[in-house]
Write an enzyme that holds these catalytic residues in place. Sequence first.
Site, PDB file in Angstrom:
ATOM      1  N   GLY A   1     -21.862   4.034  -5.805  1.00 56.16           N
ATOM      2  CA  GLY A   1     -20.646   3.649  -5.094  1.00 56.16           C
ATOM      3  C   GLY A   1     -19.691   4.820  -4.890  1.00 56.16           C
ATOM      4  N   PRO A   2     -18.599   4.562  -4.177  1.00 54.16           N
ATOM      5  CA  PRO A   2     -17.654   5.621  -3.819  1.00 54.16           C
ATOM      6  C   PRO A   2     -16.773   6.039  -4.985  1.00 54.16           C
ATOM      7  CG  PRO A   2     -16.820   3.512  -3.080  1.00 54.16           C
ATOM      8  CD  PRO A   2     -18.184   3.231  -3.658  1.00 54.16           C
TER       9      PRO A   2
ATOM     10  N   GLY B   1     -10.703   0.346  -4.967  1.00 52.21           N
ATOM     11  CA  GLY B   1      -9.988  -0.635  -4.153  1.00 52.21           C
ATOM     12  C   GLY B   1      -9.382  -1.679  -5.063  1.00 52.21           C
TER      13      GLY B   1
ATOM     14  N   ALA C   1     -10.662  -4.318  -6.081  1.00 54.62           N
ATOM     15  CA  ALA C   1     -11.657  -4.861  -7.011  1.00 54.62           C
ATOM     16  C   ALA C   1     -11.919  -3.917  -8.177  1.00 54.62           C
ATOM     17  CB  ALA C   1     -12.961  -5.154  -6.283  1.00 54.62           C
ATOM     18  N   GLY C   2     -11.351  -2.715  -8.115  1.00 51.33           N
ATOM     19  CA  GLY C   2     -11.546  -1.773  -9.210  1.00 51.33           C
ATOM     20  C   GLY C   2     -12.967  -1.271  -9.291  1.00 51.33           C
TER      21      GLY C   2
ATOM     22  N   HIS D   1      -5.784  -7.266 -22.344  1.00 56.71           N
ATOM     23  CA  HIS D   1      -7.036  -6.537 -22.591  1.00 56.71           C
ATOM     24  C   HIS D   1      -7.175  -5.403 -21.580  1.00 56.71           C
ATOM     25  CE1 HIS D   1     -11.296  -6.179 -23.715  1.00 56.71           C
ATOM     26  NE2 HIS D   1     -11.039  -7.026 -24.678  1.00 56.71           N
TER      27      HIS D   1
END
Lengths: 305, 305
Positions: free
Chosen positions: A162-163, A167, A169-170, A80
Amino acid sequence: MPVIECVPNFSEGRRPEVIQAIARAIDSAEVTLLDVSSDADHNRTVITFSGSPEAVGEAAYRGIAEAAQRIDLSAHDGQHPRIGAADVVPFIPLREATLSDCATVAHRVGRRVGEDLGIPVYLYDAAAQRSDRATLPQVRRDRYEILRETILTDPTRAPDYGPARLGTAGAVAMGARQPLIAFNVYLDTKDIETAKHIARAVRESGGGLKHIRALGLFVNGRAQVSLNLTDFRVTGLYPALEAVRHEAAKHGATVIQTELVGLMPQQALFDAALAYLQLPPETDSLVLERRMGDLTGDYRPIWFE
Amino acid sequence: MPVIECVPNFSEGRRPEVIQAIARAIDSAEVTLLDVSSDADHNRTVITFSGSPEAVGEAAYRGIAEAAQRIDLSAHDGQHPRIGAADVVPFIPLREATLSDCATVAHRVGRRVGEDLGIPVYLYDAAAQRSDRATLPQVRRDRYEILRETILTDPTRAPDYGPARLGTAGAVAMGARQPLIAFNVYLDTKDIETAKHIARAVRESGGGLKHIRALGLFVNGRAQVSLNLTDFRVTGLYPALEAVRHEAAKHGATVIQTELVGLMPQQALFDAALAYLQLPPETDSLVLERRMGDLTGDYRPIWFE
């Protein structure tokens, strides 16, 4: 008392300890954990929970934080497409709540995830702040491996919170929407191309049925048409399956089995039954438990042997 | 708290004032009136109500008494075979009650109807005192006009309560049973013989499906296969309708529409949907409202637009 639902999808479907840790994190908030459904081929887990908007927002944050610690997207494979450890986090109104209430939750949780966890957040559907994020496929267009590059330079990939940097964690797609039904259809062939042809034919973006998204996959040794019904009151399970069967027949294939991922509203099953049975749509008011509930307040199912 | 249901069939489907009077008589007891469904062609009304065994018994007695005053069977015509003004009075266990509890109610009410109203009562199914009254068709074998003669001389027509003599109110078949689904199937033909052939082929007594009774009728200008599903957990709506469609095709006929008479258990609709959708039978545990109810006690339906 407002009740909303959250149905996050996590990019883990194989390691039970990870899945359980995420479920525990969610359950540690004041919510009702309704379902945990994992798929090893998709390497994906859908968790369903409900409660007050505040509690559901808190539970979602805790689940995303746990997933970010435990899942490394750079090491993830699966059938997926996905952009993050916590991949999609939608909020859905259930009782005495609106899409707008859910969009508010998405913004609040999104801000915390972006600022406190350093995870880029893309707001979609009823929570979207940009017209090019109205649908989830638009937001999830670049899978993790691509997004890792494009987020650095492509302005259309700028996160809402967010940036602009991925990272392990995507990123997370966070939204507010009506309920969606995830329905997989297995064919009697191993040919993934057949499933892809069928998916392209039946989905809205291919000129098919409205409110249907579809992918052709290879799962459990079979070709699978993976469907998302994004508005079951307009296009329900009956027309969706009839369309898949019709297209499958053109390829000499038949449907051998289907499966539901996560939960579905009762009305979707009633609608499918009434359509198949050629009963008038208002027949759902003749359901015994519904009639008893409407008149006595007791809607409990009755068990007959 | 035990809850049972009663689903009496009355031989009146055309005069609203009569139907309303019977419904009011029933509702005057401490029960919940769930449904009143009338059919002018069949000249028949099905009333559904629930409550405690005592209250349901009282309500049934009042309904039978009202029907006896208002309906003259010697002047009655209609498509459906019948023996009395209150034609069939079944008691069905719903919560914390058994068939045996319902048989007890049938006996108690039957005795009152026989002794106080002078109406012959035939106890059937789980309330039967004779092996040749195990099924309703056995009890209702002789329609009113025939029974008026045979009751005087035929020992197999001796009632369980009341006199061996028919007045204008006829007789009543009173029983205890599991829920039954009354499902009518309209064909695209006016030929009643087609409907009769299909009915004979699909019903259990003709070597067809178990727990299916069927009649071929002419209703609303069309051929109609009138079905009774007497155990939907064994033979549900899906196999029943598939059988009718299959037999209809042999006669060059198709199903244009169907209708439900009275109420049906939720599970019957779920079973039909799961069968049509090729989902595993346990998928009914993935219904959102059922899962929420199991975990929170709130089983109310959720409305999605």
